[in-house]
Write a protein that holds these residues in place. Structure first.
Motif, short mmCIF file in Angstrom:
data_model
loop_
_atom_site.label_atom_id
_atom_site.label_comp_id
_atom_site.label_asym_id
_atom_site.label_seq_id
_atom_site.Cartn_x
_atom_site.Cartn_y
_atom_site.Cartn_z
N ARG A 151 0.83 -1.20 0.00
CA ARG A 151 0.00 0.00 0.00
C ARG A 151 0.87 1.26 0.00
NH1 ARG A 151 -4.76 0.60 0.78
NH2 ARG A 151 -4.58 2.19 2.39
N SER A 173 -0.88 7.31 7.98
CA SER A 173 -2.31 7.21 8.23
C SER A 173 -3.04 6.73 6.98
CB SER A 173 -2.86 8.56 8.68
OG SER A 173 -4.26 8.56 8.66
N TYR A 174 -2.65 7.28 5.83
CA TYR A 174 -3.27 6.87 4.56
C TYR A 174 -2.98 5.40 4.26
CZ TYR A 174 -4.20 6.75 -0.48
OH TYR A 174 -4.66 6.42 -1.74
N VAL A 175 -1.76 4.98 4.55
CA VAL A 175 -1.38 3.58 4.31
C VAL A 175 -2.10 2.65 5.27
CG1 VAL A 175 0.55 1.96 4.43
CG2 VAL A 175 0.83 4.16 3.27
N TYR B 144 -10.50 1.09 7.47
CA TYR B 144 -9.49 1.90 8.13
C TYR B 144 -9.68 1.93 9.64
CZ TYR B 144 -7.12 4.21 4.18
OH TYR B 144 -6.35 4.49 3.08
#
Lengths: 191, 191
Positions: A151, A173-175, B144
């Motif tokens: 990712r 955080s995005y990953v 998430y």
DNA sequence: CCTGTTCGTTCACCCAGGTTAATAAGTTAA
DNA sequence: TTAACTTATTAACCTGGGTGAACGAACAGG
């Protein structure tokens, strides 16, 4: 005349000169400083933004206060909270500028004018929605199938320049991992 | 007259009697045995299905052969691979019946007729896309923000009856963990 | 020049999920 | 009924990410 915006729309539909003038008249350019918000949690999202210059992050906040970056928006991207925009509900997401940013702001009513007064306006609305949906589907598949390392590589591939422009912890955080873990991943990759 | 299908469409738009007749004439009922495929990886998805009875799983396959269940479809749900359906690309997903299943099949061309000959047909297309998009967004947020345990609870909440109807390993795949891990989660929850 | 802040990395420890394999229960077929 | 197969659970061990804390580099402001 907002040529970048016109070009972005022409990526989906054809526009004649009158329509280009109309569209330019429907958008208002606004300037944001680093840290400013295009949209805050709790507000109703009443505009769609087209980023002329700069960078935003689209994020939500967990019950424990942790912020989760779901998306980045850069030059020539549209940004909005589609859900809040569609049904006028309170936004559960925030959109914050990570750099000095210039955004062309189109209000809900003006977007309806675009839909109705541009020949292929309705089609534009549908195609954008389809585009967003397919993008979302692909993000879901990645969450299921890809390890954090992959990712991260996807991120680097998708946003080649962003690595230099934003703090590492937004990337982590995005990953979907914490900063120390992204550090370990980056270390593994360089060895 | 396919009343369940009509009712599902009326969830989005209004239909008069002529339109209801038209729509019923556009769908063909097909019967699938347990294990049969509505769509296979590699095929172009040329239909959208409306499940009258039974159950399907929508899944992809990783490079290592592992199957990932992304979605379940049950009575009164639509099912399709929207991407492949839209652009006639080879599907990267399969849709398999987990029980004896009856599906109302609507071809691409017939769906275009629905879009064009029903007064609010175009609007229906847009609303369905918006609905799918918001659903996808919510799935992303859950990937998430939620631990596997919470995702399992979400599943039980979202599909209360499915727990009895399908093998555990399809659930674990949907939750995003391996079967032994789902066993542990279930054990933790009952203690 | 010093000081405080921010941010990335690293360490030590913990824990949940992955892996592999064994077992047991349930199901199907002969 | 037995045998074969499928499926869920459990155990033992491994691994990678989370946590909390420390460190150091980069930077900004005074």
């Amino acid at each position: 005349m907002y040529t970048n915006l016109i070009a972005a729309i022409e990526h989906f539909i054809r526009l004649d000169d009158t329509e280009k003038d109309l569209i330019s008249s429907l958008a208002v350019s606004k300037t944001y400083a680093k840290g400013d918000y295009f949209l805050r949690t709790g507000q109703v999202c009443r505009d769609v933004g087209f980023i002329e210059k700069g960078l935003v992050r689209y994020y939500g906040t967990k019950d424990n206060g942790e912020e989760i970056t779901l998306h980045f928006g850069k030059e020539n991207d549209f940004t909005s909270n589609y859900q809040s925009f569609l049904d006028h509900s309170a936004s559960q997401r925030s959109i914050q500028c990570l750099e000095a940013t210039e955004i062309l702001v189109i209000s809900y009513d003006n977007l309806q004018r675009l839909y109705n007064e541009v020949k292929e306006g309705q089609k534009f609305g549908r195609l954008v929605c389809e585009y967003l949906y397919l993008q979302a589907i692909s993000q879901i598949a990645s969450m299921y199938a890809d390890e954090p390392e992959q990712r991260y590589l996807n991120f680097v591939n998708e946003y080649p320049d962003l690595q230099q422009r934003i703090p590492q912890y937004y990337i982590s955080s995005y990953v979907g991992v914490k900063p120390p873990s992204l550090s370990r991943i980056r270390k593994r990759l360089t060895l």
